[in-house]
Design an enzyme around this catalytic site. Sequence first.
Site, PDB file in Angstrom:
ATOM      1  N   ASP A   8      -1.951   1.828  -1.877  1.00  0.00           N
ATOM      2  CA  ASP A   8      -2.021   0.550  -2.582  1.00  0.00           C
ATOM      3  C   ASP A   8      -2.018   0.836  -4.083  1.00  0.00           C
ATOM      4  O   ASP A   8      -2.877   1.581  -4.573  1.00  0.00           O
ATOM      5  CB  ASP A   8      -3.292  -0.208  -2.203  1.00  0.00           C
ATOM      6  CG  ASP A   8      -3.252  -0.719  -0.766  1.00  0.00           C
ATOM      7  OD1 ASP A   8      -2.259  -0.446  -0.065  1.00  0.00           O
ATOM      8  OD2 ASP A   8      -4.216  -1.391  -0.347  1.00  0.00           O
ATOM      9  N   ASP A 130      -0.447 -11.776   7.222  1.00  0.00           N
ATOM     10  CA  ASP A 130      -1.843 -11.465   6.912  1.00  0.00           C
ATOM     11  C   ASP A 130      -2.674 -12.672   7.339  1.00  0.00           C
ATOM     12  O   ASP A 130      -2.428 -13.782   6.871  1.00  0.00           O
ATOM     13  CB  ASP A 130      -2.012 -11.221   5.411  1.00  0.00           C
ATOM     14  CG  ASP A 130      -1.048 -10.168   4.896  1.00  0.00           C
ATOM     15  OD1 ASP A 130      -0.751  -9.234   5.655  1.00  0.00           O
ATOM     16  OD2 ASP A 130      -0.582 -10.290   3.747  1.00  0.00           O
TER      17      ASP A 130
END
Length: 240
Positions: A8, A130
């Site tokens: 990330d 998500d």
Amino acid sequence: MQLYPAIDIRNGQCVRLRQGQFHDQEIYSNSPAKVAKQWEDQGATFIHLVDLDGALHGHGVNEDVIKEITNTVSIPVQVGGGIRTIKDIENKINLGVNRVIIGTKAVENPAFIKEAISMFGADRIVIGIDAKNGMVAIEGWEKISSYNAVTLAIQMRELGVKTIVYTDIAKDGMLQGPNVECTKEMVDATGLDIIASGGVSSLKDLESVNQVNVHGAIIGKALYENRINLEEAIMLFEKK
């Protein structure tokens, strides 16, 4: 089961967030490319990148870092975060990325997904779903939509989508185990290649998602905190 070490990226650094909260992060490295090379050296055959700044701002931000990663490793890379236009997809592919993950835009404009698949092929376009309590989150997880996650996945399948990254936000970055029940529901209801994401904290967790026939699993924080040895995980789950 394909394993995807996760990197990330925020402000050019390798970080991890807890439950997607931008104020709750930990910095693991100032060189995401070095981290990517480390995972490749340990046997990784695919790397999962997220441009966190891109997800928040709605456009690519860390493109120099992504380019450095694709230049550093020889294995394929998939990337998500802020991919909202055909031009965004082209830019990522031109950086050497193999697959792009589209999240928010899939909810807002399904016709865009159909266009992207017709232009680039289903092997290059992955949908990121998500979810929190079964509902789809968008815009860097800052908003919860009125879409049911499984319903959206079925809609995407009808547009030609083959692969979905399914993240349970409540589990992400918490090292509390993945949401196996919801992941199984997603696999069974859609028949698509589902990549499980969020909460993987041990080899046991990988075994749990493997048993519900996921196509792959993303491992993030558990690698950075040495709870999972990547080489061992690859031997157990990828090379069977």
